[in-house]
Design an enzyme around this catalytic site. Structure first.
Site, PDB file in Angstrom:
ATOM      1  CB  SER A 222      -0.964  -0.041   1.190  1.00  0.00           C
ATOM      2  OG  SER A 222      -1.993   0.895   1.040  1.00  0.00           O
TER       3      SER A 222
ATOM      4  CG  HIS B 224      -5.644  -2.554   0.168  1.00  0.00           C
ATOM      5  ND1 HIS B 224      -4.943  -2.069  -0.918  1.00  0.00           N
ATOM      6  CD2 HIS B 224      -5.110  -1.938   1.264  1.00  0.00           C
ATOM      7  CE1 HIS B 224      -4.035  -1.197  -0.509  1.00  0.00           C
ATOM      8  NE2 HIS B 224      -4.109  -1.104   0.807  1.00  0.00           N
TER       9      HIS B 224
ATOM     10  CG  ASP C 297      -6.798  -3.043  -3.519  1.00  0.00           C
ATOM     11  OD1 ASP C 297      -7.438  -2.254  -2.810  1.00  0.00           O
ATOM     12  OD2 ASP C 297      -5.567  -3.233  -3.393  1.00  0.00           O
TER      13      ASP C 297
END
Length: 557
Positions: free
Chosen positions: A96, A254, A225
């Site tokens: 991320s 995610h 995601d």
């Protein structure tokens, strides 16, 4: 607790786990901390790597600075950590926001200390929509996150955890513990640091950074995601990084380090240890590298290829049906010892069978494995560990579809030789002194059979010294004994005289002396590689063991 000092004096917390193996630095997402990578760090450390994970400034246990909560400073802090720990030949892994930090580090500081990059559900190339980034997300989304952070951040984090971060709003099967851990880590993040980081991960343009990544790169992204949509993140990053390998996790969201941890761990290990398990860099990627970097990659590839005896073929490039890989375990273990190899081989498209070796006598055990081979119509690569090598040496006879034999810390006897004879022929085995003998009744005989178990108190030191103690305690409790008959039976005519073979020698083997394995491999004309491993090389170094199978496949396909 360990800290390094950043350029402005800020204290940056980090964890440093494992051995002196090749280092892997794990960078976490917003608004979490290094705890988010604990499962992966433990896994990598258990598999011989040095795993480092830090808390980004403003997050977790690091300093909650008023200034510096932006991507330039994050990347500079990462550079300080890397330099102060003296890390080289480093694999950088970012999830991320951490993927942005990793990319920006390479963009600002270069790749002289970096050997590989992995981006997992990462925010690059640019999340925010703009005139030259029409695929991005509208600023209203990030304004809403900022508003939630300012108004009631505890509720914001709870809503993210129970909703899109883990995909719990769609799959309804995410453990409560994962969601609670997200909230707990998020609340440890400083309020200002968390607020300002929203702009850092959403508005930083990482496209120039991605263009500077000149090392092998793996991009992993879920196609469901909801935080960094695949079309915005992973798909475009893979297009912008020359030679990048893209792995799409279908149906995944995610939070891959939690929801898909087993698959992610296997892919990380395969890419770090043996990147050709996933793919080799493309010629386009190589063309943009400096001559020195290109030479380094060619040397790395040649060591893996020539040292193993054949060109390695990426799964994506292989044509036609792949052979079935049959994995035969030895004594004091069972087929679960191949679990990591099975994951990697299946991910590369190979059918796999790991039958239960009866472990009674050579002729019967070989006949059983031979009966399994009878059920397979296509080509086979036959793999044996330890006493399993005796079995495959005999079981492969008469099976024209067995194209290769792979010995992993195994016996490869000649006609008339037994496992015990070969182990005692060379110094170094500690097995005999560690055995506990137990009689068992033999049908139709007045004399009992004898089973050998490794004393649980000696199991780890003798059998699996490079595995964690909790795992070896389980292995000792569940070990399948080796019968004295099986270990002392002479072999029949060996299949390695007519079938090409590969041999992975664990240099720290306390069961079968490495000298004995070198002798057997040389006699068989095997393609040989040695590795610093205990006897259970398929567990402590599954990527290297899998690479032997891939090498055998490439040379015999």
């Amino acid at each position: 607790m360990p800290y390094i000092t950043a350029n402005d004096g800020a204290q940056i917390f980090y964890k440093d786990w494992g051995t002196d193996g090749s280092p892997v630095l794990l960078s976490h997402g917003w608004p979490l901390n290094s705890d988010a990578w604990e499962a992966a760090a433990l896994f990598l450390a258990e598999h011989g790597h040095r795993a480092i994970a830090h808390d980004r400034r403003g997050h977790g246990r690091s300093a909650q600075t008023w200034h510096g909560n932006e991507m330039d400073t994050y990347a500079d802090d990462l550079a300080c950590l890397i330099e102060q720990l003296g890390l080289r030949d480093l694999t950088l892994v970012g999830h991320s926001t951490g993927g942005g930090e990793v990319a920006h580090y390479v963009g600002r500081h270069g790749s002289s200390r970096v050997s590989k990059v992995v981006l997992v559900s990462a925010v690059p190339p640019l999340m925010l929509r703009s005139d030259d980034n029409p695929e991005g997300l509208p600023i209203e989304i990030f304004d809403a996150i900022r508003a939630g952070e300012a108004a009631n951040r505890s509720q914001l984090y709870r809503d993210l955890a129970d909703g899109p971060f883990f995909g719990h709003n769609r799959r309804q099967d995410v453990p409560q513990g994962f969601r609670d851990a997200f909230w707990l880590q998020s609340m440890a993040c400083g309020h200002r640091g968390a607020y300002e980081c929203i702009a850092a991960f959403s508005a930083t343009d990482f496209r120039p950074d991605l263009a500077k990544i000149d090392v092998p790169t793996l991009v992993v992204h879920g196609d469901d995601d909801q935080i960094v949509p695949f079309e915005v993140g992973g798909k475009r990053s893979a297009e912008l990084i020359d030679g990048a390998v893209l792995k799409v996790y279908e149906g995944s969201g995610h939070a891959l380090p939690d929801t898909d941890r087993d698959r992610l761990h296997a892919d990380l290990l395969a890419f770090i240890d043996t990147p050709e398990l996933l793919a080799l860099p493309t010629s386009k990627g190589a063309s943009r590298m400096t001559p020195l970097r290109r030479l380094g990659m060619l040397i790395t590839t040649c060591v893996l290829v020539l040292g193993l005896g054949g060109a390695t073929v990426p799964a994506s490039a292989a044509s036609g049906a792949k052979p079935t890989v049959v994995l035969v375990h030895g004594a004091f273990a069972d087929a679960s010892g191949f679990n990591d190899m099975i994951t990697m081989l299946e991910a590369a498209g190979f059918p796999v069978i790991a039958p239960a070796n009866p472990l009674r006598d050579v002729s019967g055990d070989a006949a059983y494995v031979s009966s399994v081979l009878d059920t397979i119509t296509g080509p086979v690569i036959l793999v044996g560990h330890s006493y399993g090598g005796v079995v495959i040496t005999n079981a492969a006879r008469g099976h024209d579809n067995v194209k290769a034999l792979v010995y992993l810390g195994a016996f490869a006897p000649d006609a008339g030789e037994s496992a015990l004879q070969l182990a005692q022929q060379f110094p170094g085995s500690e097995l005999g002194a560690a055995l506990v003998l137990r009689p068992y009744p033999l049908p139709g005989s007045t004399e009992p059979g004898i089973d050998g178990y490794i004393d649980p108190a000696k199991f780890r030191a003798v059998f699996a010294a490079d595995l964690p103690s909790y795992k070896t305690r389980q292995m000792a409790a569940t070990q399948r004994p080796g019968s004295h008959t099986g270990l002392s039976d002479g072999s029949g005519e060996p299949a390695w005289k007519s079938i090409p073979s590969w041999y992975l020698i664990p240099a720290q083997d306390k069961v079968i002396p490495p000298a004995a394995q070198r002798f057997m491999a040389g006699r068989a004309g095997s393609k040989v590689r040695e590795i610093n491993s205990s006897h259970v090389v398929m567990m402590s170094h599954p990527a290297a063991a899998t690479a032997m199978v891939l090498s055998a496949y490439a040379a015999t396909r």
